[in-house]
Enzyme design. Structure first.
Site: not given
Lengths: 263, 263, 263, 263
Positions: C104, C165, C191-192, C213-214
């Protein structure tokens, strides 16, 4: 007293317009006037090739009052755009603007959505800056691309709100906000604005200027829409300076409890 | 030439403002002037009880120029609102407006979000219409409630965009659009508008007028915001009449292929 | 029967997850399990430097079941990213995945919003593709950048919905839709995404996979959120295949007029 | 372990479905099964009048497993709705549910947008509560109307997200959030949901349940969409309990600076 400064040149109006897609030259003339704009972009290739609607276009505008912003519409590569930018400089000279080195840089290989190529745009910008042009690049709203173009010496960045002529409004406000937050050059929101509320929104976010063409030219009544866009642009700018009320989760009554009936 | 007509009375401006929450009477005066409004709403109970910021308020406004719209803020029930509406009529008379029977009807039992009670509002409206008032009810954006109030003889409907003073903008545009589609009386968007873009948006949708108080009074620079709101209101109205460009999925280039480099 | 294929390798799950920000390794383990994911991204530099929360991380994951996706987080330039990608390949080998050349690719000079550099990303991608890597580049949602990376041989493109995040959701849906429309490689929204509705939204638009993830690691109950994301991802994918009902302006009653009372 | 309780009765599933608009009874049966729902609403008038698609409908559902929710679709006034509610009770008895007094109360004079009448709805609700019904009223998302119906003894409130069958999603999220904040009875979002992301969104906001009919029945593959909606409903509920990550303005890197290359 709140001038827009691009490449050392100062403008009172923060609304730029274009010349394409109007039902007639007369409608264009009336709209430019109603918009109170000082900068008008012109498609160099279309003027040269006398494409439909571009015959007599140059003569129809008062270049004593309007600053020409030649653009490289129709260019798919950096090389084409550099060549057309140079022709644009000649065009400005022909219009009596000897010192006009402005170019709206469009490098657009995509014929469906007319989205710009970041790599070709940077390459052309670097070359044109070297040649002394005042470069205003048309870009996708990528904050790092915007920064890179600024560092390359561009005079503004011109992120799109949504595809050219789509009238979809500002579909990427978060990214445009990041560009504004980071930019040291003027940020001109270009493409996508369809109605005055969207023009005002961009200015409230802190954009420095707008370029609006299709939303005016393709409106039912172009001069009326031109004037509406001018007012909205100014309203948004004023609001940006005035400072908005905070957004609250609860309601905020107009008075203390003492005013309640029965108290 | 595009007047707002309410209860047989004709107004040039489509922006109504209020008198609450201003940092000073001077700021209020400057803002009313900058807004170019012709209708100003006044909280009858707060004037009567001389609540904070309401002392000297009546004297601070030129009622020769401004039409008073007494409101029933602070009323939790139909009965209270009816009583306060009658006091409002007296207030207008004191200000020299003998024939002013306007009342902005607010029936608000909810002290947290200041949302209006549809049942109390209808009950009070029916009584006040009987008594000859020109009733402008403040409502949640419920299309059937709006229709019912219109059938009861109300002179307008005033749906909220979001809670009073919240500055959240127009959070229920779909319902407001349905109200506009069905209404035969003017639709005034009241409460929630925070910035000029939101004012323009409401007018572009076809709202007939706006009432904006907090967004002006609580702005960093109230008179500047007042003027911005006036421009946005007019811009939105003009755009509504001018007719927007169609929204397209794809981009729409400014010229036919003939203009492309290489062609 | 609807596998996600990346670089010739086939995966059943369309939800990828990460290893950062978890309150504990145990919470991470439980979340990976609950997410039913098959691909987990690992920050090579953080594992190497044994950054907080990364000690023992490698040992905590069953690499027989989970495919490692080494990432180049912490790299500001193409050169750094290329070097770290090579280290990532070693890491995968250490974990027993001899044939794992996935990377990645993150080239992120911006420490505030963690937005990727399109130029550094393309340069690194070209080099890594040459070296035989299966490259999954993290990008801003620029349709032409996505196309260019695809043409350079990348195995996917991974546009961000909003900054890493931030939990702001998909703030550029129009651009992501254009990327999906044009891509011949899988599009992974990265992301987001903050909540399951946003995960489902991306998949309904036609995204091929998600990396989250976050939103899992920082949820109040990470394993519960992991399972919710897995369900939402699958729900969105199913809906994409099933085909949504058309959006209508008017209501659509459940039956013809014959069912109306009185008819 | 997180049951939905309505009128003292406990349900495991939080997704209710309907019976209208399916391409066939078989598609309906497969969809009800795939949705894993426990409550199905039935248009009493349409069953009675054997409207198109309603012949054999009652026999096609296993009322041992599914709880019937008779609805008053097609009723324009309180009187009609009360009468049809009573017929609905008979229908439930015929289906073997002796103790079923549930009624989904719809009072809809508006044939274009199918929006409910708040006045007729309250009047009918008061009468039906008196008669011992468990009343689930279909309403516009007006927080004070919702509260009033709760105070009148209704068992739930069922605000619409957008007009029935329109598939426009949740167009009034702010008002629905206020209803949820204030309600002591379950809030069921009814009408408007078109895709799983919208189902999840409603549940993440804290809605207690959903009623989805058109989005399933009119999907390209109804049973697949039914299952997708069930997963999204559950995902949204889990996320509501799990607690989302905070929304941040800036990015939030996965690790401290120590992990940066060069540090």
């Amino acid at each position: 007293r709140d001038p827009l400064v691009i490449g050392g040149r100062s403008f009172r109006s923060r609304l730029m317009t274009g010349t394409g897609k109007y039902p007639s030259l007369a409608a264009m003339q009336a709209s430019l006037k109603a918009s109170d704009c000082e900068i008008v972009t012109v498609a160099v290739r279309r003027v040269q090739s006398q494409a439909a609607g571009h015959l007599g276009l140059l003569e129809a505008i008062d270049w004593q009052r309007i600053w020409m912003l030649p653009n490289t519409a129709g260019c798919a590569t950096a090389e084409e755009a550099i060549r057309v930018a140079r022709l644009g400089r000649e065009l400005a000279k022909l219009a009596g603007q000897e010192d006009n080195c402005f170019v709206k840089l469009e490098v657009i290989p995509d014929t469906r959505h007319l989205l710009p190529d970041p790599f070709g745009t940077l390459a052309a910008a670097e070359q044109l800056v070297k040649e002394g042009f005042t470069v205003l690049p048309y870009i996708n709203a990528d904050p790092l691309l915007a920064k890179r173009l600024e560092e390359a010496g561009c005079a503004t960045v011109m992120p799109l709100g949504s595809p050219i002529g789509s009238g979809q409004g500002i579909r990427n406000a978060a990214n445009i906000a990041l560009i504004i937050e980071n930019a040291k050059v003027p940020v001109v929101v270009d493409a996508g604005i369809g109605v005055p509320s969207e023009a005002a929104q961009a200015m409230e976010m802190g954009a420095d200027a707008l370029l609006i063409n299709s939303a005016i030219a393709l409106a039912g009544d172009p001069p009326a829409m031109a004037r509406a866009m001018a007012m909205a642009c100014e309203a948004g700018r004023s609001a940006f300076h005035a400072g908005r009320l905070p957004i609250r989760t609860n309601a905020n009554p107009s008075s203390p409890e003492v005013g309640r009936v029965g108290s």
